[in-house]
Design an enzyme around this catalytic site. Structure first.
Site, PDB file in Angstrom:
ATOM      1  N   GLY A 168     -30.592 -15.323  49.344  1.00  0.00           N
ATOM      2  CA  GLY A 168     -29.763 -14.234  48.823  1.00  0.00           C
ATOM      3  C   GLY A 168     -28.895 -14.663  47.657  1.00  0.00           C
ATOM      4  N   ASN A 169     -28.466 -13.693  46.885  1.00  0.00           N
ATOM      5  CA  ASN A 169     -27.542 -13.960  45.786  1.00  0.00           C
ATOM      6  C   ASN A 169     -26.820 -12.686  45.385  1.00  0.00           C
ATOM      7  OD1 ASN A 169     -29.972 -13.065  44.135  1.00  0.00           O
ATOM      8  ND2 ASN A 169     -30.602 -15.097  44.856  1.00  0.00           N
ATOM      9  N   THR A 209     -26.545 -21.685  43.551  1.00  0.00           N
ATOM     10  CA  THR A 209     -27.779 -21.937  44.284  1.00  0.00           C
ATOM     11  C   THR A 209     -27.497 -22.900  45.449  1.00  0.00           C
ATOM     12  OG1 THR A 209     -30.095 -22.571  44.020  1.00  0.00           O
ATOM     13  CG2 THR A 209     -28.495 -23.915  42.832  1.00  0.00           C
ATOM     14  N   GLY A 210     -28.311 -22.825  46.472  1.00  0.00           N
ATOM     15  CA  GLY A 210     -28.242 -23.820  47.547  1.00  0.00           C
ATOM     16  C   GLY A 210     -27.055 -23.719  48.478  1.00  0.00           C
ATOM     17  N   THR A 217     -27.261 -19.453  40.642  1.00  0.00           N
ATOM     18  CA  THR A 217     -28.488 -19.098  41.364  1.00  0.00           C
ATOM     19  C   THR A 217     -29.715 -19.122  40.447  1.00  0.00           C
ATOM     20  OG1 THR A 217     -29.646 -17.272  42.433  1.00  0.00           O
ATOM     21  CG2 THR A 217     -27.828 -16.637  41.058  1.00  0.00           C
ATOM     22  N   SER A 218     -30.831 -19.516  40.997  1.00  0.00           N
ATOM     23  CA  SER A 218     -32.068 -19.564  40.206  1.00  0.00           C
ATOM     24  C   SER A 218     -32.661 -18.170  40.020  1.00  0.00           C
ATOM     25  CB  SER A 218     -33.082 -20.471  40.901  1.00  0.00           C
ATOM     26  OG  SER A 218     -33.328 -19.967  42.207  1.00  0.00           O
ATOM     27  N   GLU A 219     -32.121 -17.176  40.753  1.00  0.00           N
ATOM     28  CA  GLU A 219     -32.677 -15.823  40.656  1.00  0.00           C
ATOM     29  C   GLU A 219     -31.861 -14.915  39.730  1.00  0.00           C
ATOM     30  OE1 GLU A 219     -35.096 -14.372  44.247  1.00  0.00           O
ATOM     31  OE2 GLU A 219     -33.473 -15.463  45.179  1.00  0.00           O
ATOM     32  N   HIS A 262     -28.864  -9.311  46.277  1.00  0.00           N
ATOM     33  CA  HIS A 262     -30.239  -9.552  46.738  1.00  0.00           C
ATOM     34  C   HIS A 262     -30.190 -10.346  48.034  1.00  0.00           C
ATOM     35  CE1 HIS A 262     -34.170 -11.157  47.305  1.00  0.00           C
ATOM     36  NE2 HIS A 262     -33.772 -12.387  47.019  1.00  0.00           N
ATOM     37  N   HIS A 278     -41.091 -10.386  49.795  1.00  0.00           N
ATOM     38  CA  HIS A 278     -39.912 -11.197  49.486  1.00  0.00           C
ATOM     39  C   HIS A 278     -38.643 -10.645  50.140  1.00  0.00           C
ATOM     40  CE1 HIS A 278     -37.405 -13.251  46.076  1.00  0.00           C
ATOM     41  NE2 HIS A 278     -36.798 -13.277  47.237  1.00  0.00           N
TER      42      HIS A 278
HETATM   43 ZN   LIG Z   1     -34.839 -14.033  47.616  1.00  0.00          ZN
END
Ligand SMILES: [Zn+2]
Length: 358
Positions: free
Chosen positions: A107-108, A122-123, A151-153, A172, A235
């Site tokens: 999630g983010n 992230t992480g 975040t990578s997203e 998300h 996803h």
């Molecule tokens: Zn995701």
């Protein structure tokens, strides 16, 4: 002072150099530092190094775009407005985790701060975020402030912000029931519960793409202007709102709806549903509340499509218009039509085989 962003770091990695020297005049973003070290590049502080690093063509562009300098980014990131948004993100992170919408580091969350964005790192579990873990990024996803890596997203969030000016926040996560629909590739049927009709509307399914990739952004962005809640195929779920809490509400309402459908599908049922004309009344109410709906302009008889109970049965028929995954779309065929099609193909194969024998 020059800002050396993640994009600059990626360009530097591409040069094949093994050592990066910088002076006090060059500020490395955390994302850039991680990128260099992950690529095995030695980062050396050298007071005599040139202020602008060799491969930093986009650093001035990044600062020019928003008209900011590293000091200004820090001030913005620590402003009272930013502090309040950080608190909101941490609060929603806790609620996501408490409701089991996130798992592990999944999630983010992000939100707008003027021309920039605050996002989660992230992480990290979203249940235990602290304001100092959050990051400031620009529209291209370059990290401008914050000591944890963003975040990578973030790309997927930007896909929404770039096409929906009224989107102030994006959430998300992987709430189990909505994600179950996302992996089944099914849009939840309409005309069963008023809440989702008024506050969310249709929830289309975007086809699967690698999380955080440009392709992921490409499939989300065309759906975002008309849909605040979007299933990410195989996803999870992504929602935007006019505030962090509003985006979270869209997620809560969507997942509660999917969960109710899963439970209801196991009950003996009289298969009751909201008739098209009554759904129209709900949509009129929605309009009065100033909430747009992608179904505006449809006739009442078009609003519910086929019997929604058909769509939550063991062998659902998807009869609403959804963003379909790539490949032949057989989802709109009835079981009888599908069997007929299989039979026709089988007959053709048998015919060909018999011709070859004779
Ligand atoms: Zn995701």
């Amino acid at each position: 002072m020059n800002l050396f962003s993640l994009k600059d770091a990626e360009a530097f990695v591409a040069t094949g150099k093994k050592e990066f020297r910088h002076s006090r005049e060059t500020l490395l973003t955390p994302g850039a530092r991680d990128c260099l070290t992950e690529a095995g590049i030695k980062v050396v502080f050298d007071a005599s190094a040139a202020p602008a690093p060799a491969a930093s063509p986009s650093a001035p562009a990044a600062t020019k775009a928003g008209g900011g300098s590293p000091g200004e980014f820090e001030r913005l990131f620590n402003s009272p407005e930013a502090r309040s948004l950080k608190e909101q993100i941490c609060d929603i992170g806790r609620r996501l985790w408490m409701r089991e919408y996130t798992d592990g580091n999944g999630g983010n969350i992000s939100c707008r701060l003027g021309n920039y964005f605050i996002c989660t790192p992230t992480g990290v579990s979203k249940g235990f975020l602290k304001p100092e873990m959050l990051c400031l990024v620009d529209m291209a996803g370059n990290q401008l402030a914050g000591t944890w890596k963003r975040t990578s997203e973030i790309n997927t969030h930007m896909a929404i912000y770039s096409v929906v000016p009224e989107a102030k926040a994006v959430v998300h996560a992987h709430p189990v029931h909505a994600t179950a629909y996302a992996i089944a590739g099914l849009e939840p049927p309409p005309c069963l519960i008023p809440e989702i009709e008024v506050f969310v509307g249709r929830v289309p399914v975007a086809p699967y793409r690698t999380p955080g990739s440009a392709e992921m952004a490409e499939v989300i962005s065309p759906l975002a202007p008309k849909h605040q809640s979007i299933m990410m195929g195989n996803h999870g779920l992504i929602c935007w709102g006019t505030s962090v809490e509003d985006a979270y509400f869209k997620m809560e309402i969507t997942d509660a709806y999917c969960r109710t459908l899963v439970v209801a599908s196991h009950l003996p049922s009289n298969r009751t549903s909201i008739p098209g004309d009554k759904l129209q009344e709900l949509l009129d109410l929605k309009k009065k509340l100033g909430l747009p709906d992608s179904r505006e302009g449809l006739k009442p008889e078009q609003l519910c499509g086929c019997d929604p109970w058909e769509m939550i049965s063991d062998r659902p028929k998807a009869c609403a218009t959804t963003a379909q995954p790539a490949g032949p779309d057989t989802s709109k065929l009835t079981n009888a039509e599908l069997e007929g099609l299989v039979q026709a193909v089988t007959n053709q194969i048998l015919e060909t085989l018999q011709k070859q024998k004779s």
